[in-house]
Design an enzyme around this catalytic site. Structure first.
Site, PDB file in Angstrom:
ATOM      1  N   ASP A  99      29.243 -60.260  80.502  1.00  0.00           N
ATOM      2  CA  ASP A  99      28.675 -61.062  81.455  1.00  0.00           C
ATOM      3  C   ASP A  99      28.519 -62.489  80.710  1.00  0.00           C
ATOM      4  O   ASP A  99      27.676 -63.728  80.738  1.00  0.00           O
ATOM      5  CB  ASP A  99      26.465 -60.972  81.166  1.00  0.00           C
ATOM      6  CG  ASP A  99      26.284 -60.358  82.557  1.00  0.00           C
ATOM      7  OD1 ASP A  99      27.139 -59.515  83.695  1.00  0.00           O
ATOM      8  OD2 ASP A  99      25.645 -58.997  82.463  1.00  0.00           O
ATOM      9  N   ASP A 157      28.376 -57.121  89.648  1.00  0.00           N
ATOM     10  CA  ASP A 157      27.751 -58.427  88.845  1.00  0.00           C
ATOM     11  C   ASP A 157      29.285 -59.781  87.845  1.00  0.00           C
ATOM     12  O   ASP A 157      28.694 -60.509  88.257  1.00  0.00           O
ATOM     13  CB  ASP A 157      27.381 -58.033  87.567  1.00  0.00           C
ATOM     14  CG  ASP A 157      26.152 -56.238  87.820  1.00  0.00           C
ATOM     15  OD1 ASP A 157      26.803 -55.805  89.125  1.00  0.00           O
ATOM     16  OD2 ASP A 157      24.781 -57.083  87.465  1.00  0.00           O
TER      17      ASP A 157
HETATM   18  N1  GLY Z   1      23.766 -58.145  85.352  1.00  0.00           N
HETATM   19  C1  GLY Z   1      23.378 -58.931  86.336  1.00  0.00           C
HETATM   20  C2  GLY Z   1      22.449 -58.280  87.155  1.00  0.00           C
HETATM   21  O1  GLY Z   1      21.662 -57.291  86.764  1.00  0.00           O
HETATM   22  O2  GLY Z   1      22.104 -58.577  88.112  1.00  0.00           O
END
Ligand code: GLY
Length: 376
Positions: A99, A157
């Site tokens: 992320d 994600d």
């Molecule tokens: N890692 C992104 C989400 O939890 O949406």
């Protein structure tokens, strides 16, 4: 004025006015924080809790959006302070995962796009290098999360993190970051996107052969058959971003497929449920899935030919207006902006204001008002 925007211009301008009015107060109360949610109307603070949390760049991103709309230097100051705080995460391998895009595109990336600057550039390249290093060359994916039991995990994600790699290639004129991003996006299109346009949140690759299985982990209702709406939004927006950065029309088509599924699954109130295929009760909405998807739909609207625009534009407006009507809190005395986000279907993480729901709501308004700096 654009014929799609014109009928909505009053709502757009009035909502932007309310947003600016509220944030003038909220920004001062939270100037030194890294907020994730609100507790009794007050922003919490992740500075000393978990500096590597994936949500820790959204406050900076929100400040940059407001800066771009208003040119008010106070927003820039707060965003730059947030960017500096994140250096602690860059120094610690345990804080870094897939992320890094969410964290550094909206902080250092935004700063660099607007002003250049060596420190922001170095942060981008450090974060992008950490992300690229997670690439598995056998199975062609960027690995999600940490821990030896998750070496083969990939999550949808991650599509939103790929623009960090595209940006790193733009900066360095070295195609390697971009090549990794494209390979991951191709694999995600093949393995996360189901034939009906819905997506698997988490898949597990055999790290040698690339064979795919579906593990139990998900932030939606279940991992194999259900349909986590924010994951769906990551697919809508993430694939169109990969199209924008590569020109590969397969990614545009993937985004459209994900979008058509998202639109078809909106309920009458137009704000997505946390999981489109969860049991009827209890009802959990996820406003953050809606505001993120709206941003992706607005990019599709901008890109597609005239005869395709209406569906994407009207769907984005439908979501945004319903979100504002039913879930926006414009009271300047508290820090809550958009209510009823859902971090995850289970574990008591429902019905929360979420900083990323706020961010994408503001980004959608920025796009609707003609803002053309793409932070992704
Ligand atoms: N890692 C992104 C989400 O939890 O949406």
């Amino acid at each position: 004025m654009d014929k799609y925007i014109e009928p909505h211009i009053e709502w757009i301008e009035e909502t932007q006015r309310k947003l600016e009015n509220k944030l003038r107060y909220v920004r001062e109360r939270s100037a030194e924080k890294i907020p994730y949610t609100t507790i009794n109307g007050v922003h919490d603070d992740w500075r000393y809790k978990k500096i590597g949390r994936w949500t820790n760049g959204f406050w900076a991103g929100l400040m940059w959006l407001m800066y771009m709309s208003s040119k008010d230097e106070r927003y820039r100051e707060i965003a730059e302070y947030n960017e500096m705080l994140l250096d602690e995460a860059l120094k610690n391998a345990d804080d870094l995962n897939h992320d890094t895009g969410f964290m550094w595109l909206l902080s250092a990336g935004a700063n660099y796009r607007l002003f250049g600057g060596r420190d922001s550039k170095n942060r981008i390249l450090a974060a992008a290098s950490a992300l690229a290093a997670r690439y598995n060359i056998n199975a062609e994916y960027i690995r999600a999360w940490n821990g030896e039991d998750r070496l083969g995990y990939s999550i949808i994600d991650c599509m939103m993190n790929l623009p960090l790699l595209y940006l790193a290639s733009d900066i360095t004129h070295d195609p390697r970051f971009k090549l990794i991003a494209e390979k991951h996006a191709m694999s995600a299109m093949k393995n996360h996107l189901r034939p009906d346009g819905s997506v698997y949140h988490v898949i597990n690759y055999d790290i040698q052969t690339g064979e795919v299985t579906i593990p139990d982990k998900t932030q939606g209702y279940n991992s194999k058959t259900s349909s986590w709406s924010r994951g769906q939004a990551w697919a809508v927006y993430g694939f169109v971003l990969s199209y924008i950065h590569t020109g590969n029309t397969a990614f545009l088509d993937a985004s459209k497929r994900a979008a058509h599924y998202f639109i078809a699954n909106l309920t009458e109130d137009s704000v997505p449920l946390c999981d489109f295929r969860a049991p009827d009760m209890p009802v959990y909405h996820d406003t953050s899935a809606g505001t993120c998807a709206a941003c992706g739909l607005l990019e599709l609207y901008r890109i597609v030919p005239e005869h395709e625009k209406k569906l994407y534009f009207n769907s984005a407006m439908r979501i945004l207006k319903a979100t504002e009507r039913d879930y926006a809190d414009w009271d300047c005395e508290n820090d809550t902006l958009i209510k009823n986000g859902c971090e995850a279907y289970h574990d008591g993480l429902q019905d929360l204001p979420l900083i990323y729901g706020d961010y994408y709501f503001a980004e959608a308004l920025y796009k609707l008002r003609g803002g053309d700096v793409l932070l992704w």
